[in-house]
Motif scaffolding. Structure first.
Motif, mmCIF file in Angstrom:
data_model
loop_
_atom_site.group_PDB
_atom_site.id
_atom_site.type_symbol
_atom_site.label_atom_id
_atom_site.label_comp_id
_atom_site.label_asym_id
_atom_site.label_seq_id
_atom_site.Cartn_x
_atom_site.Cartn_y
_atom_site.Cartn_z
ATOM 1 N N ILE A 1 0.834 -1.201 0.000
ATOM 2 C CA ILE A 1 0.000 0.000 0.000
ATOM 3 C C ILE A 1 0.866 1.247 0.000
ATOM 4 N N GLY A 2 0.277 2.374 -0.419
ATOM 5 C CA GLY A 2 0.924 3.671 -0.261
ATOM 6 C C GLY A 2 1.015 4.036 1.208
ATOM 7 N N SER A 3 2.062 4.767 1.586
ATOM 8 C CA SER A 3 2.342 5.020 3.003
ATOM 9 C C SER A 3 1.238 5.793 3.702
ATOM 10 N N GLU A 4 0.503 6.642 2.964
ATOM 11 C CA GLU A 4 -0.519 7.476 3.602
ATOM 12 C C GLU A 4 -1.723 6.652 4.081
ATOM 13 N N LYS A 5 -1.784 5.361 3.715
ATOM 14 C CA LYS A 5 -2.886 4.499 4.170
ATOM 15 C C LYS A 5 -2.455 3.531 5.264
ATOM 16 N N GLU A 6 -1.199 3.589 5.670
ATOM 17 C CA GLU A 6 -0.683 2.639 6.659
ATOM 18 C C GLU A 6 -1.411 2.777 7.996
ATOM 19 N N ALA A 7 -1.599 4.006 8.472
ATOM 20 C CA ALA A 7 -2.255 4.202 9.768
ATOM 21 C C ALA A 7 -3.693 3.672 9.741
ATOM 22 N N PHE B 1 -4.926 1.105 7.990
ATOM 23 C CA PHE B 1 -4.944 -0.358 8.065
ATOM 24 C C PHE B 1 -4.439 -0.871 9.410
ATOM 25 N N ASN B 2 -3.650 -0.072 10.107
ATOM 26 C CA ASN B 2 -3.143 -0.499 11.413
ATOM 27 C C ASN B 2 -4.063 -0.100 12.569
ATOM 28 N N ASP B 3 -5.118 0.648 12.287
ATOM 29 C CA ASP B 3 -6.068 1.052 13.311
ATOM 30 C C ASP B 3 -6.791 -0.192 13.848
ATOM 31 N N PRO B 4 -6.771 -0.421 15.177
ATOM 32 C CA PRO B 4 -7.458 -1.601 15.734
ATOM 33 C C PRO B 4 -8.935 -1.677 15.366
ATOM 34 N N ARG B 5 -9.577 -0.524 15.196
ATOM 35 C CA ARG B 5 -10.997 -0.534 14.833
ATOM 36 C C ARG B 5 -11.195 -1.020 13.402
ATOM 37 N N VAL B 6 -10.268 -0.651 12.522
ATOM 38 C CA VAL B 6 -10.324 -1.147 11.139
ATOM 39 C C VAL B 6 -10.089 -2.653 11.130
ATOM 40 N N ARG B 7 -9.097 -3.087 11.897
ATOM 41 C CA ARG B 7 -8.813 -4.521 11.960
ATOM 42 C C ARG B 7 -10.015 -5.297 12.510
ATOM 43 N N GLN B 8 -10.669 -4.720 13.513
ATOM 44 C CA GLN B 8 -11.842 -5.386 14.088
ATOM 45 C C GLN B 8 -12.983 -5.460 13.073
ATOM 46 N N VAL C 1 -5.609 -8.639 7.669
ATOM 47 C CA VAL C 1 -4.762 -7.985 6.667
ATOM 48 C C VAL C 1 -3.421 -7.584 7.277
ATOM 49 N N THR C 2 -2.353 -7.902 6.579
ATOM 50 C CA THR C 2 -1.017 -7.412 6.885
ATOM 51 C C THR C 2 -0.558 -6.571 5.706
ATOM 52 N N VAL C 3 -0.057 -5.362 5.980
ATOM 53 C CA VAL C 3 0.321 -4.466 4.885
ATOM 54 C C VAL C 3 1.788 -4.066 4.988
ATOM 55 N N GLU C 4 2.367 -3.792 3.829
ATOM 56 C CA GLU C 4 3.693 -3.205 3.722
ATOM 57 C C GLU C 4 3.563 -1.953 2.869
ATOM 58 N N LYS C 5 4.305 -0.901 3.198
ATOM 59 C CA LYS C 5 4.172 0.346 2.452
ATOM 60 C C LYS C 5 5.272 0.468 1.409
ATOM 61 N N PRO D 1 -20.229 0.353 5.593
ATOM 62 C CA PRO D 1 -20.388 1.714 6.129
ATOM 63 C C PRO D 1 -19.447 2.020 7.286
ATOM 64 N N ALA D 2 -19.172 1.019 8.124
ATOM 65 C CA ALA D 2 -18.278 1.247 9.266
ATOM 66 C C ALA D 2 -16.869 1.569 8.794
ATOM 67 N N LEU D 3 -16.412 0.884 7.759
ATOM 68 C CA LEU D 3 -15.070 1.140 7.232
ATOM 69 C C LEU D 3 -15.009 2.477 6.513
ATOM 70 N N ARG D 4 -16.098 2.865 5.840
ATOM 71 C CA ARG D 4 -16.126 4.190 5.203
ATOM 72 C C ARG D 4 -16.044 5.281 6.269
ATOM 73 N N ALA D 5 -16.769 5.107 7.374
ATOM 74 C CA ALA D 5 -16.734 6.103 8.454
ATOM 75 C C ALA D 5 -15.328 6.218 9.039
ATOM 76 N N LEU D 6 -14.632 5.097 9.171
ATOM 77 C CA LEU D 6 -13.259 5.129 9.671
ATOM 78 C C LEU D 6 -12.328 5.777 8.670
#
Length: 374
Positions: free
Chosen positions: A54-60, A62-69, A78-82, A316-321
């Motif tokens: 992924i591009g670096s500006e999206k790293e935070a 994907f690493n957000d616990p709420r996104v992971r949940q 998901v595991t990501v590399e920038k 919708p939850a992921l869009r809100a995040l």
């Protein structure tokens, strides 16, 4: 005798019933346990673990616990590399990764071709802006290059600004430059054009004006704009390969280091959402007019990657995040209306927008500039 005669069958009936009930109960329990094992097995089968670039500006995000949940609730880990967007294309490897998520449509199109993906996804997008400072913006207003409308600044004369850059104009030579009367040359800082999408978006915009307000679409166009656009990158000196590092310098070192930075709107919005005390400071966004959108396009390499794309686009939850990270999205709520409620003013829509060159012509432009670095 008569009592025994009648009692014996009754006791037998009770005994048979008890044995039958026990068997029924036991079978019921076994059936319920079997059903639970089946459900657990199905859930396990539905769960997928993905790896992506992924591009670096999206790293935070994907690493957000709420996104992971939220993703785990859909059976996705998901595991990501920038990496820079061009690097994501260059490092395509379907055996190692399930998806790539570059930050611009041209690189995503090239990645789609390389991966032979039948479908791509556009979970979020952001317009390109110039991150600056109020004293710098006011100097540009005084020189007729930027226009202020309410709380917003608009870059209305990019050709003149590019001309100042090309001719090595210094800030102290501009009208009303008292608050930044330095010998520093007027430049728009960017990432490395050889690796990063945000620099490629700067190139797309500059080449549009260098080509008489026409999108570059031929070799003749490439040769026409090169003398205009190449110095914009060659004169910057060292450039970072991804967008996070120069933005961190912009925040930490101030306008002395970075008077003007070509950046994503999402970067500034996310910062203000996280640091409400800085919303009334000197940080400002300047919207080029026209500007260009950076589309964050997910290109799946595997069925699991495609499943992630569907969820990111539709949940919708992921869009809100995503809005919390400054991204605009589809759906009923796009982002700006949420930010306005928190005191962050951005245009609801941007009508004056151009498309970048196609992947072929943008790549030719980048390669031509790349040869001049050597």
């Amino acid at each position: 005798m008569n009592v025994r005669k009648h009692l014996a069958p009754a006791l037998l009936t009770v005994l048979v019933g008890a044995i039958g009930g026990g068997i029924w109960y036991s079978n019921g329990q076994l059936g319920e346990e079997h059903a639970q094992r089946q459900l657990a097995s199905q859930a396990q089968a539905r769960h997928v673990t993905l790896r992506g670039l992924i591009g670096s500006e999206k790293e935070a995000f994907f690493n957000d616990p709420r996104v992971r949940q939220a993703l785990e609730a859909q059976g996705i880990g998901v595991t990501v590399e920038k990496a820079g967007s061009r690097t994501i294309v260059a490092q395509f490897d379907a055996a190692r990764y399930d998806f790539g998520l570059p930050s611009g449509a041209p690189d995503a199109e090239r990645l789609r071709q390389v991966s032979k993906a039948k479908r791509v996804f556009n979970p979020f997008y952001t317009p390109m802006v110039i991150a600056s400072w109020r004293p710098i913006a006011d100097i540009l207003v005084a020189n007729g290059i930027v226009e202020r409308q309410g709380e917003l600044y608009y870059l209305t004369d990019l050709p003149r600004l590019l001309d100042l850059i090309q001719h090595g104009t210094r800030w102290r030579e501009l009208k009303d430059s008292g608050r930044f009367s330095t010998s520093k040359s007027v430049l728009i800082n960017s990432t490395d054009i050889r690796s990063s999408n945000s620099a490629a978006m700067y190139l797309a915009l500059a080449s549009y004006f260098g080509n008489g307000q026409q999108v570059v679409q031929s070799q003749a166009d490439v040769e026409r704009v090169l003398p205009v656009v190449a110095p914009l990158f060659l004169r910057q000196g060292f450039q970072e390969q991804s967008s996070s590092a120069p933005f961190e310098d912009y925040l930490a070192l101030g306008m002395g280091k970075t008077p003007l930075l070509f950046a994503y709107e999402s970067q500034l919005v996310e910062f203000w959402l996280r640091h409400p005390d800085r919303r009334k400071g000197d940080m400002v966004m300047i919207y080029p007019r026209p500007t260009v959108y950076s589309k964050h396009v997910l290109v799946p390499y595997t069925p699991a990657g495609e499943r992630l794309g569907v969820v990111l686009e539709s949940d919708p939850a992921l869009r809100a995040l995503a809005h919390e990270y400054g991204f605009r999205t589809g759906g009923d709520v796009h982002g700006p209306e949420e930010w306005a409620r928190q005191g962050i003013t951005v245009p609801d829509t941007l009508d004056d927008v151009i498309d970048p060159p196609s992947q072929e012509w943008q790549e030719r432009l980048i390669q031509a500039i790349e040869t001049r670095f050597k």
